[in-house]
Motif scaffolding. Sequence first.
Motif: not given
Length: 413
Positions: A322-340, A379-384
């Motif tokens: 997920i962090l790698e996708a965010a750094s690429a500015g790729l919008p993420v859809v993920a499960s709501d597990i506690e660790v995320f 997309k804009e928030n990912g790199p941050a």
Amino acid sequence: MFFDALLLAIVQNMSLSIHTRNRASYPRIALTTYSVKPRGGVVHTLELAEALQAAGIDVTVIAMGDPDTKFFRDVSVPVRIIESPPWKDTLEQRVFSWIDAMTKGLSQLCDEFDIIHSQDCISARAAARVRDAGAGIHLVRTVHHVDDFTTQALIDCQRNAILEPDHVLVVSKLWQDRLRAEFGVDATIVTNGVRPGRFSVSMDDQRRAELRERVGASSRFLYLTVGGIEPRKGSRFLIQALAKLKANRRNSPVLAVIGGHSFQDYREYREEVLSSLEGLGLTLGKDVVLLGTVDEKELPEWFAVADGFVFPSVNEGWGLAILEAASAGLPVVASDIEVFQEFLVHERDAILTKVGDPDSLAHGMARLMDEPFTFRQLKENGPALAARYSWNTTALQHMAIYDGITSRDLVVR
């Protein structure tokens, strides 16, 4: 602002100490891992090793594999490959034969190191045997997650791999709490990281079109996921969600799946999931494209050409992908597990959907396709988000732990 200033001061202090203190007094570190393939724990090992080396630490990576085969990518630190035994039919046979081989290999190398830091159950059990046989090493173990084994031998093996190390690390608060509750182990949290610029690539239109055409996504929304088809990744729920999207849309998305190598045997689950495609109205190679293990230089390109990243895991240590996708500015859809939820805020960093719920997942995936504002914001928030986690910071956290271990040893002596 205060926290950022404090963190900067800590980093500057530790960096200064590296240059002013006699490097010979720093512990010699071996980071061990069970594979040379691109799995999360292996990626973590290599990135940490290189960040430690950049900080001036004497570090070597020790892995299981074919001595004539290199890691999946070039590695800048010294590497030792311990030959893995022949592949066994059952997971239990594989685990114990690999522990035996790793024990033999480490026993021949242990005099070169002060600390062996294991990233998995196999190398942790092997290092514990070597230590208990009289080697003068300290054993550190990072527990990324705890597997749901079904045989008592593997359950006991995993438990011992958590109880035997001298110091245990985890990458999230969830696993810190679980280890304390289930094993009585007080683990130290260290963060995961991402390499700056690793997933920021520039591509010409021709290359972009070539990759998208390869998966049939010239005019379709392209979702990317990594980790192959396996239970822990929530693959069944992802396929079901994709089917719901196709049933309700004229132009349905394409799902490209990267990865798939695993020490465990998920062939039955994989075949079950893939055999369900036709009944769900999906076509392998058209709606679901299996890319397998891609070249390390090509991997960032897939993050660059995809439109969204989907990661509906049911069990993770943290969620490095997920962090790698965010750094690429790729919008993420993920499960709501506690660790995320420890590092992701819903609708700021990712769209979080109900774990194990194909309807919720399909709705979250549809939002990236239908809501331009949500897509653009993520997309804009990912790199941050990615900028808040770096391997340099992770390396400094490890250095403090290593230094504390050997300092206590000097006091005892």
